[in-house]
Enzyme design. Sequence first.
Site, short mmCIF file in Angstrom:
data_model
loop_
_atom_site.label_atom_id
_atom_site.label_comp_id
_atom_site.label_asym_id
_atom_site.label_seq_id
_atom_site.Cartn_x
_atom_site.Cartn_y
_atom_site.Cartn_z
N CYS A 165 -2.25 -2.22 -11.10
CA CYS A 165 -2.97 -1.09 -10.65
C CYS A 165 -2.62 -0.60 -9.23
O CYS A 165 -3.13 0.54 -8.74
CB CYS A 165 -4.59 -1.42 -10.71
N LYS A 336 -12.43 7.33 -10.15
CA LYS A 336 -12.15 7.00 -11.60
C LYS A 336 -13.32 7.47 -12.54
O LYS A 336 -13.20 7.26 -13.84
CB LYS A 336 -11.93 5.45 -11.38
#
Length: 413
Positions: A165, A336
């Site tokens: 990530c 997010k």
Amino acid sequence: MKHQRRVVVTGFGLVSPLGNTIDELSANVFAGKSGIQQFVGPYLDKLSCKVAAQADFDPTQHFEKKSDYSILDRNGQMALHASKEAVKHAKLDTDRLNKLRTGVYVGTGMGGIHSVEDGYQTLFVEGENRLKPYTVLMCMYNSAAAAIATHFSISGPNLTFSTACSSSAVAIGQAMKDIRYGEIDVALAGGTDAILAYASIKSWEAIRTLAGEDKEDISKSCKPFSANRTGLVIGEGAATVILEELSHAQARGAHIYAEIVGYGAANDFKHIAVPSVEGQAAAMQKALDDSGLNPQSIQYINAHGTGTKFNDETETNAIKQIFGDHAYQLAVSSTKSMHGHLMGAAGVLESIITLLAMQRNELPPTINLQQADPKCDLNYVPNQSQKVDYLEYAMSNSFAFGGTGATLIFKKV
């Protein structure tokens, strides 16, 4: 810390669940609009988790010839398009570049996963004995970077980073270093991931980190820092930033969006899938040390903020460890909540959002934050964007399975 060569951002391009242009992304982010929806795919009935953040990207609409995209996996197609848009946005004449002093730096978590899955389907399910001639090129992790370098005839460093990530944040940081220390003058840096393939989604289901579907509104399924958060929402996309040595950008009259003044990478060594305060704090501290700034200079942090119980609590505590009392003066948000987790492209998309925040003097919100978690007690810019007088220094965090954390610090120019 003063560095002889300064590195600036002069353009960016993207493919994302919140739009494929800078204007679309900016409008949607600061309006608090969600790009999270029910997954659209042929195997929906086989999925336990039906929530995703998909990009509206049809390669036939963005490439002149089929041969320009047919030898690329979806992750390469999105990355190449994002890079072309970034070059256009930066008004960079690639024909006049010193190609040997220009580099390509791309992060990806899972490479050409769609092509890997298609190959297994062909061999093991359909029983065929041959694969597409370009299968290797479509599957390999460096295919996106190779496609970008080939398209622009770049002969400088062509590097791929796979740190889960944090991949694209690491790519940007390493590109910045190569410019800073004189290896190159210009970089196309960013990341891409197209992980919404059946086997990939099932793998994420198995590790039990995915968010459950919000029963009232599926678009509200990602709830970072909220007491009722249930996990992350996986997404897809790609983004590229154009980095230049300051005098190079000035000589061509480029518009400068920000300067990268700090980068820190550190390994969270305690567990491959569980974060620790020490590892996340180390990345932030190294970025601060690199920039020469004191913690009180930072005004905003775009958090990793996945929406999982472990990450959000850990990141909150890591911020407190580094910033002390100033942590409560900071604005911290997780975008997010709107665009989901783009894995290898997360760091670069969130960096772009951070740059947009600095341009607008406006803090992007953490949406879906209705139930406060007592253990997450900072200012997460809940539900609506917030205007500020001036946003000079901002930080972007990216933390990853496997342990690699990366932090970038930007200065408004």
